[in-house]
Design a protein around this motif. Sequence first.
Motif, PDB file in Angstrom:
ATOM      1  N   VAL A 107       5.922  -8.123   6.701  1.00 40.09           N
ATOM      2  CA  VAL A 107       5.375  -7.226   7.712  1.00 40.09           C
ATOM      3  C   VAL A 107       5.370  -5.823   7.121  1.00 40.09           C
ATOM      4  N   LEU A 108       4.187  -5.180   7.111  1.00 42.27           N
ATOM      5  CA  LEU A 108       4.069  -3.817   6.604  1.00 42.27           C
ATOM      6  C   LEU A 108       4.315  -2.815   7.717  1.00 42.27           C
ATOM      7  N   GLU A 109       4.997  -1.724   7.362  1.00 43.24           N
ATOM      8  CA  GLU A 109       5.298  -0.664   8.325  1.00 43.24           C
ATOM      9  C   GLU A 109       5.145   0.664   7.620  1.00 43.24           C
ATOM     10  N   LYS A 110       4.555   1.638   8.347  1.00 42.62           N
ATOM     11  CA  LYS A 110       4.390   2.963   7.751  1.00 42.62           C
ATOM     12  C   LYS A 110       5.755   3.522   7.412  1.00 42.62           C
ATOM     13  N   SER A 111       5.895   4.062   6.215  1.00 38.14           N
ATOM     14  CA  SER A 111       7.168   4.623   5.787  1.00 38.14           C
ATOM     15  C   SER A 111       7.196   6.103   6.121  1.00 38.14           C
ATOM     16  N   LYS A 126      24.654 -20.816  -2.615  1.00 38.36           N
ATOM     17  CA  LYS A 126      25.169 -19.515  -2.200  1.00 38.36           C
ATOM     18  C   LYS A 126      24.457 -19.068  -0.930  1.00 38.36           C
ATOM     19  N   GLN A 127      25.182 -18.346  -0.069  1.00 39.25           N
ATOM     20  CA  GLN A 127      24.607 -17.800   1.148  1.00 39.25           C
ATOM     21  C   GLN A 127      24.285 -16.329   0.942  1.00 39.25           C
ATOM     22  N   SER A 128      23.232 -15.857   1.565  1.00 39.56           N
ATOM     23  CA  SER A 128      22.854 -14.454   1.462  1.00 39.56           C
ATOM     24  C   SER A 128      22.009 -14.085   2.668  1.00 39.56           C
ATOM     25  N   GLU A 129      21.703 -12.797   2.769  1.00 32.43           N
ATOM     26  CA  GLU A 129      20.878 -12.311   3.869  1.00 32.43           C
ATOM     27  C   GLU A 129      19.467 -12.885   3.761  1.00 32.43           C
ATOM     28  N   ASP A 130      18.832 -13.021   4.922  1.00 35.57           N
ATOM     29  CA  ASP A 130      17.465 -13.545   4.921  1.00 35.57           C
ATOM     30  C   ASP A 130      16.434 -12.463   5.198  1.00 35.57           C
ATOM     31  N   LYS A 131      16.871 -11.188   5.190  1.00 33.77           N
ATOM     32  CA  LYS A 131      15.950 -10.078   5.418  1.00 33.77           C
ATOM     33  C   LYS A 131      16.131  -9.043   4.322  1.00 33.77           C
ATOM     34  N   LEU A 132      15.044  -8.344   4.028  1.00 33.52           N
ATOM     35  CA  LEU A 132      15.058  -7.356   2.953  1.00 33.52           C
ATOM     36  C   LEU A 132      13.976  -6.326   3.216  1.00 33.52           C
ATOM     37  N   LEU A 133      14.249  -5.073   2.905  1.00 36.42           N
ATOM     38  CA  LEU A 133      13.284  -3.985   3.050  1.00 36.42           C
ATOM     39  C   LEU A 133      12.923  -3.479   1.659  1.00 36.42           C
ATOM     40  N   VAL A 134      11.631  -3.491   1.333  1.00 37.38           N
ATOM     41  CA  VAL A 134      11.159  -3.070   0.018  1.00 37.38           C
ATOM     42  C   VAL A 134      10.154  -1.946   0.217  1.00 37.38           C
ATOM     43  N   ASP A 135      10.345  -0.836  -0.469  1.00 36.82           N
ATOM     44  CA  ASP A 135       9.520   0.349  -0.236  1.00 36.82           C
ATOM     45  C   ASP A 135       8.418   0.529  -1.275  1.00 36.82           C
ATOM     46  N   GLN A 136       8.153  -0.484  -2.094  1.00 32.67           N
ATOM     47  CA  GLN A 136       7.053  -0.403  -3.051  1.00 32.67           C
ATOM     48  C   GLN A 136       6.648  -1.824  -3.454  1.00 32.67           C
ATOM     49  N   SER A 137       5.626  -1.937  -4.287  1.00 30.14           N
ATOM     50  CA  SER A 137       5.164  -3.251  -4.725  1.00 30.14           C
ATOM     51  C   SER A 137       6.281  -3.982  -5.468  1.00 30.14           C
ATOM     52  N   PRO A 171       0.819  -1.212   0.000  1.00 30.04           N
ATOM     53  CA  PRO A 171       0.000   0.000   0.000  1.00 30.04           C
ATOM     54  C   PRO A 171       0.852   1.260   0.000  1.00 30.04           C
ATOM     55  N   SER A 172       0.274   2.335  -0.529  1.00 32.11           N
ATOM     56  CA  SER A 172       0.960   3.619  -0.528  1.00 32.11           C
ATOM     57  C   SER A 172       1.202   4.083   0.906  1.00 32.11           C
ATOM     58  N   GLY A 173       2.386   4.606   1.152  1.00 29.02           N
ATOM     59  CA  GLY A 173       2.740   5.076   2.485  1.00 29.02           C
ATOM     60  C   GLY A 173       3.278   3.990   3.384  1.00 29.02           C
ATOM     61  N   TYR A 174       3.510   2.774   2.838  1.00 35.63           N
ATOM     62  CA  TYR A 174       4.033   1.662   3.626  1.00 35.63           C
ATOM     63  C   TYR A 174       5.274   1.095   2.948  1.00 35.63           C
ATOM     64  N   LYS A 175       6.057   0.422   3.735  1.00 37.65           N
ATOM     65  CA  LYS A 175       7.171  -0.354   3.231  1.00 37.65           C
ATOM     66  C   LYS A 175       7.054  -1.769   3.800  1.00 37.65           C
ATOM     67  N   ALA A 176       7.622  -2.740   3.066  1.00 38.58           N
ATOM     68  CA  ALA A 176       7.483  -4.147   3.434  1.00 38.58           C
ATOM     69  C   ALA A 176       8.804  -4.698   3.949  1.00 38.58           C
ATOM     70  N   HIS A 177       8.746  -5.276   5.146  1.00 40.51           N
ATOM     71  CA  HIS A 177       9.889  -6.016   5.684  1.00 40.51           C
ATOM     72  C   HIS A 177       9.732  -7.467   5.258  1.00 40.51           C
ATOM     73  N   LEU A 178      10.679  -7.954   4.450  1.00 38.03           N
ATOM     74  CA  LEU A 178      10.629  -9.292   3.889  1.00 38.03           C
ATOM     75  C   LEU A 178      11.637 -10.171   4.618  1.00 38.03           C
ATOM     76  N   PHE A 187      17.394  -8.648  -4.996  1.00 41.23           N
ATOM     77  CA  PHE A 187      17.845  -9.779  -4.187  1.00 41.23           C
ATOM     78  C   PHE A 187      17.903 -11.012  -5.066  1.00 41.23           C
ATOM     79  N   SER A 188      18.934 -11.829  -4.894  1.00 36.80           N
ATOM     80  CA  SER A 188      19.066 -13.063  -5.643  1.00 36.80           C
ATOM     81  C   SER A 188      19.782 -14.086  -4.774  1.00 36.80           C
ATOM     82  N   ARG A 189      19.277 -15.323  -4.792  1.00 39.41           N
ATOM     83  CA  ARG A 189      19.845 -16.375  -3.948  1.00 39.41           C
ATOM     84  C   ARG A 189      19.594 -17.725  -4.598  1.00 39.41           C
ATOM     85  N   ARG A 190      20.572 -18.628  -4.511  1.00 38.64           N
ATOM     86  CA  ARG A 190      20.392 -19.990  -4.973  1.00 38.64           C
ATOM     87  C   ARG A 190      20.931 -20.964  -3.927  1.00 38.64           C
ATOM     88  N   GLU A 191      20.779 -22.273  -4.198  1.00 33.06           N
ATOM     89  CA  GLU A 191      20.999 -23.256  -3.131  1.00 33.06           C
ATOM     90  C   GLU A 191      22.449 -23.361  -2.695  1.00 33.06           C
TER      91      GLU A 191
END
Length: 774
Positions: free
Chosen positions: A582-586, A549-560, A507-514, A543-547
Amino acid sequence: MMSVMPDPNTTVIIRKMSDEPECSVCEKKEPSSICNPRKLTLSVPRTTSVEFTCPQPEDVFSVEINREIDCTETSCSGDIVQAESSLFPDFNRTFTWDLKVVSTRAFQLDFPEAGMRQIPKEETCPDGHTYSLVTYFRGTATIGVFCKGGTVTNILARYKGRMSLQVPGDRKLDPVNFKLKRYIMTLTCVSDTNFITPNYPDDFPDKQQMQWNFTVPGMHNYTMRFSDHTAPECLSENVEVEYQKEGEKVTKLTLTDPQPKHQQGNFNMVLKNCETNRTLQGLTLNYRVSLMRSGHPVLCTVDLTKHKGVSLQIEKVGSDPYCEMSIDSKVEEKIHVASGTKAGLSFLDCCQNMASCSSTLLTVPKLDSCLQMPLHSFTWHITPPEDGTVDLVSPTGSLRQSLPGQECNQSLSLHVLEGHRFPVGDFCFDGAIPKVQVHSNVSITATVPDFSKTSGPFLNVSYSEEIQETIIYNINPTTSSPTLLATPNWPGGMRPSATLSWIVNVPSGYKAHLQFVNVSQPKCKDKHTSIRVKKLGEEEEMFSRREDKQSEDKLLVDQSFYLNMSNCIPEEGDFGAVTKIVLEKSSNLLAILLGIAGALLLLLTVLAVQSVFMKKEASIYMGKGNIFRPGDRHFSKSRSDNESHVYTSIDETVVYGHLLADSTYSDSIQDHYKGMQQDSYQTFTGPTDGELPVINEPDSEPEMDHFNTFLNPSETFIPSRPRTPIERQDSLGFQDRRMMDNELYTFKSTGDMNTIQLSAAHMNPQPTITEDSL
């Protein structure tokens, strides 16, 4: 007497069938013939005269024509298995072909398009042409007995084998020409077909396996039924039945397990025998494959009794092989309904495109009242048009995937299968999934405690254009609680080589914690697994990950954004994942920075106004001509060598402003004012000699220049001051030693300052400041 010339690598054996003593077969040679009352063998490729000593030898003798095909040293392919039609046309004939390859390889026999039909070995074929195949790998086993016209298109066997054709003397030879090149079965019609194991009804060989490869036509479902079997006592290992599908995990069953039902697609069935106790009954299996047309026909009753002189003709003009028209349950390419008659028509899979296939609400029809038992579940089999996609939408809201710990309640659940076989998941109606798209046939099973108390449709099914992924979920996360996204079949693994996407609408005005809270990775046999995140409308991946390779398990996305996952072909383990959103007001950083800038600008403006209106005496000289005001920047000299910083009097709010504020405010802005330049102040003594210079007003600077400070903090409009080591004090009576020589170095009172209004009288020059004015 007759002349016989065998082909190269061919042996002709004339064998006596009965004990008739008065008939012999002779090979005529000079000076005398060689006669044998039981058998004559001819193997040299030359013309030989054969003589029988009785008038009807076809009633006494049979003929076997054997050909050897040895592929151990040379490659064998093509139409090499052919029956010799000119030899002994009136005799009972058996044509045999001995096939041999190296022990580590296999030979394959390809049958013509009409195929072959397997029968029990004690039966014969209607046309008298009965075929059989025997193999000699680790013992002798009869693979099967066959007739022309059936579902078997290929046979493959290891090492050595013998293909035989038996034809009675009263039948004209009409053989099938084989091509020599696993045991492949192709189902080509809507029917029930029986298959049996080698040697049936005798035992299947120990520690051997048999594979049937089935090719199932599109728009058809198959069902496996084991009609008769015997299980051996195993000394080692167990009897297993395996079902294999390309790109899918092997399904291993026993003889007594439920076998696949109402499934689609090509598959292999492998029967593996164990080491058996040969004193007891061995392994035998007789099973049936039922093939039926899938889809939902459109039924129509045409009544022309009310339309005099009107007839109806419908002709199939397209090339769609799956479109099936029928009249009164009889499939026809053309339908004709005569005038004055009625007819029941049926159209199956005759949609031309997605536009002609309307959406359908899944409802449960009312059952006949004679069925007293309650309905446990109801299943819909959905087949989309070719190159189409099935869209599943809840008519009452959004769907939610049932996950361990967040299962659907017992009132309703929908079990969805991809391709009528592989689980997509269980769904209920209180979630964040407005639509699910599946690029294959779909089976949906509704389970309700009491269907009689359930009203309304379960799902709305429609069709859209073909998608690249196997499954696409549309997601509208809620702001009230976390949204969990799980791969199909969770906690089991995704189907090998499958791909899926979640289109997450933030939604507009929110960011997504992935966060990827649970990811299981396989050991890949081919290709790699992939997890990717990309914002909608952007090409670059976040973000890109395969079996491997190791990478972070968290990501912040500010739009759809898109969340894509794809599976490899696993060698070991499964690929699956659960993702939490988890959505959070941006917060608008630019708005905050502009707000801070505005506050600072307002503060400077207030201080500047106070410097004018809170004087002890007027500090401006108003004479004729041009006007000098502090801060006009009208001087040609630099600040260091002109007197623009010399004032007629001192403003306490300027000198002591950092002491007037409360301690909290002082703490908050102290660092911003480090290095503030302090001017010196002298009493104004009047105008200098001579005429005042003419000052030209400069052009106003663009308003946006004031905000350039946020691009580079080093260019701030707040001037620096010498770093004088002054301890921070909260008392208004604090004395700055730098001001000890100034007569206004301290306040008389700690009370509020009175604002001094400037009047016309105050605009006259006043050379001195009296103590009374304080």
